[in-house]
Design a protein around this motif. Structure first.
Motif, PDB file in Angstrom:
ATOM      1  N   TRP A  36       0.919  -1.301  -0.050  1.00  0.00           N
ATOM      2  CA  TRP A  36       0.087   0.121  -0.028  1.00  0.00           C
ATOM      3  C   TRP A  36       0.781   1.232   0.098  1.00  0.00           C
ATOM      4  CZ3 TRP A  36      -2.431   4.281   1.723  1.00  0.00           C
ATOM      5  CH2 TRP A  36      -3.531   4.539   1.228  1.00  0.00           C
ATOM      6  N   SER A  37       2.097   1.068   0.723  1.00  0.00           N
ATOM      7  CA  SER A  37       2.717   2.381   0.565  1.00  0.00           C
ATOM      8  C   SER A  37       4.230   2.102   1.185  1.00  0.00           C
ATOM      9  CB  SER A  37       2.214   3.289   2.084  1.00  0.00           C
ATOM     10  OG  SER A  37       3.027   4.546   2.239  1.00  0.00           O
ATOM     11  N   LEU A  38       4.873   3.179   0.931  1.00  0.00           N
ATOM     12  CA  LEU A  38       6.444   2.904   1.062  1.00  0.00           C
ATOM     13  C   LEU A  38       7.060   4.216   1.633  1.00  0.00           C
ATOM     14  CD1 LEU A  38       8.719   4.205  -1.035  1.00  0.00           C
ATOM     15  CD2 LEU A  38       7.636   2.531  -2.526  1.00  0.00           C
ATOM     16  N   ALA A  39       7.926   4.116   2.447  1.00  0.00           N
ATOM     17  CA  ALA A  39       8.859   5.383   3.143  1.00  0.00           C
ATOM     18  C   ALA A  39      10.220   4.937   3.026  1.00  0.00           C
ATOM     19  CB  ALA A  39       8.533   5.573   4.663  1.00  0.00           C
ATOM     20  N   PHE A  40      10.954   5.885   2.769  1.00  0.00           N
ATOM     21  CA  PHE A  40      12.419   5.817   2.575  1.00  0.00           C
ATOM     22  C   PHE A  40      13.213   5.813   3.930  1.00  0.00           C
ATOM     23  CE2 PHE A  40      11.126   6.618  -1.892  1.00  0.00           C
ATOM     24  CZ  PHE A  40      11.784   5.539  -2.444  1.00  0.00           C
ATOM     25  N   LEU A  41      13.902   5.005   4.464  1.00  0.00           N
ATOM     26  CA  LEU A  41      14.803   5.242   5.579  1.00  0.00           C
ATOM     27  C   LEU A  41      16.070   5.797   5.325  1.00  0.00           C
ATOM     28  CD1 LEU A  41      14.340   1.636   6.948  1.00  0.00           C
ATOM     29  CD2 LEU A  41      13.450   3.791   8.006  1.00  0.00           C
ATOM     30  N   PRO A  42      16.523   6.763   6.148  1.00  0.00           N
ATOM     31  CA  PRO A  42      17.706   7.568   5.824  1.00  0.00           C
ATOM     32  C   PRO A  42      18.998   6.708   5.878  1.00  0.00           C
ATOM     33  CG  PRO A  42      16.913   7.950   8.000  1.00  0.00           C
ATOM     34  CD  PRO A  42      15.877   7.448   7.454  1.00  0.00           C
ATOM     35  N   GLU A  43      20.236   7.405   5.318  1.00  0.00           N
ATOM     36  CA  GLU A  43      21.544   6.589   5.345  1.00  0.00           C
ATOM     37  C   GLU A  43      21.364   5.316   4.635  1.00  0.00           C
ATOM     38  OE1 GLU A  43      22.616   6.364   9.405  1.00  0.00           O
ATOM     39  OE2 GLU A  43      22.614   8.455   9.618  1.00  0.00           O
ATOM     40  N   ASN A  44      20.761   5.272   3.373  1.00  0.00           N
ATOM     41  CA  ASN A  44      20.801   3.988   2.845  1.00  0.00           C
ATOM     42  C   ASN A  44      20.227   2.607   3.595  1.00  0.00           C
ATOM     43  OD1 ASN A  44      21.482   5.448   0.266  1.00  0.00           O
ATOM     44  ND2 ASN A  44      23.573   5.364   1.011  1.00  0.00           N
TER      45      ASN A  44
END
Length: 369
Positions: A36-44
């Motif tokens: 349904w959704s995605l979110a990018f985590l910092p620092e790869n």
């Protein structure tokens, strides 16, 4: 449940694909059950992906999705209900807060949208101390029109877009939280300058009303405005720019008709005094979904464009803008025949897309030239 090792071994793909519109498509992952959704985590550190059945997973290149993250609230996974949006708090680097929206069970087999946050553990395995800060009241949905998209405005506020639970008149009822955009402070408290604060018989969380079933929500980086897209009935999908206290019409004003082919019973026309006209509408509904403004430098030809997924049309729509006006559009995924649920711009400047299928995919897109 399959183990992480099995998932990674059978699901990680690197298929290249070029569409007629000149888009390169890499399939990074398949076998995702209605993502349904995605979110990018910092620092790869990869990304978080929600699955409608209630799972939150961390995906990493070359490894696929990990085991389900624990601590996610119980979701009402029926009809269109389930786990919806995932958004990182603006201060995630310090707070590690992860915000989720989801369908929550109520009485009499009905449900409503709820929103809360938990603290993501350093090993990415748990959401700790999950706190519910918002509940759609009353709970009216029997499985339809939850909305659930969230967006932080960078000014200390969180916006939440809510469907009318397929209860049309509720979108005009200011004592109900159906068919509304609500605004909270970043900690979940109520802003004192919301447009209906202090007015008797009106929910103070409301920012705007008269919405049907919002599926995309994003802040325009050009001017900081909140943009929303929403499903019409049969025809009449819309883009709106919700302003404080304004009425966006549903169901008394609509450019669509009922699925039966008859007029919407409450509708008074396409243009109705006291309601706002959409910034853009589709007479034939693509069934709009997630949306993202492209503000990266990676692909200059996409700069300033707006990308919107399409469920019924099974495509990704690229919109050209001049200020607040849509001046052109094209379809980018004509050949794939997959329902597009979400689209996001990655920190690397590529577009990332989720397909809403039992064998859902994570796609990485770039222009051909």
């Amino acid at each position: 449940m399959p183990t992480r090792t099995l998932i990674a071994s059978v699901l990680f793909l690197t298929t290249g694909f070029t569409c007629a519109a000149g888009v390169n498509v890499d399939v990074l992952q398949s076998k995702l059950d209605h993502p349904w959704s995605l979110a990018f985590l910092p620092e790869n550190k990869g990304m978080l992906i929600t699955l409608r059945d209630g799972q939150l997973r961390r995906w990493q290149p070359g490894e696929g999705p990990g085991d389900p993250i624990s601590g996610v609230p119980k979701v009402w996974a029926h009809g269109q209900g389930g786990l919806f949006d995932v958004v990182l708090a603006p201060d995630f680097a310090k707070s590690r807060r992860v915000w989720l929206s989801y369908a929550e069970a109520g009485d009499d087999d009905k449900a409503g949208t709820a929103v809360g946050y938990g603290i993501l553990s350093p090993d990415f395995q748990r959401l700790e101390d999950f706190k519910v800060v918002f509940r759609q009241q009353p709970k009216l949905s029997t499985g339809n029109h939850f909305g659930g998209r969230m967006a932080f405005d960078g000014k200390g506020h969180l916006f939440i877009a809510l469907g009318e639970n397929n209860q049309r008149p509720a979108a005009q009822d200011l004592n109900k939280l159906q068919g509304k955009v609500v605004r909270l402070n970043e900690d979940g408290s109520l802003p004192k300058d919301n447009p209906f604060v202090g007015k008797p018989g009106v929910r103070a969380e409301i920012w705007s009303y008269g919405h049907r079933n919002p599926q995309g929500l994003a802040i325009n980086p050009a001017n900081g405005e909140l943009w929303l897209n929403e499903h019409g009935p049969r025809g009449g999908d819309e883009i709106n720019i919700p302003q404080a206290g304004k009425n966006y019409g549903w169901p008394i004003a609509t450019w669509g008709i009922n699925y039966s082919g008859l007029a919407v019973p409450e509708a008074k026309g396409e243009i109705v005094a006291g309601t706002e006209q959409p910034g853009h509408y589709w007479k034939v509904s693509p069934a709009v979904s997630g949306m993202a403004f492209y503000n990266a430098d990676k692909f200059p030809q996409w700069k300033g464009k707006l990308f919107i997924g399409a469920l019924k049309e099974e495509n990704l729509i690229e919109l050209t803008l001049r200020g607040d006006k849509v001046t052109g559009q094209q379809r980018l995924l004509e050949d794939r025949q997959q329902r597009i649920r979400d689209v996001r711009v990655g920190p690397d400047g590529y577009l990332y897309v989720l397909t809403d299928e039992s064998d859902g995919q994570l796609l990485k897109l770039s222009p051909k030239s």
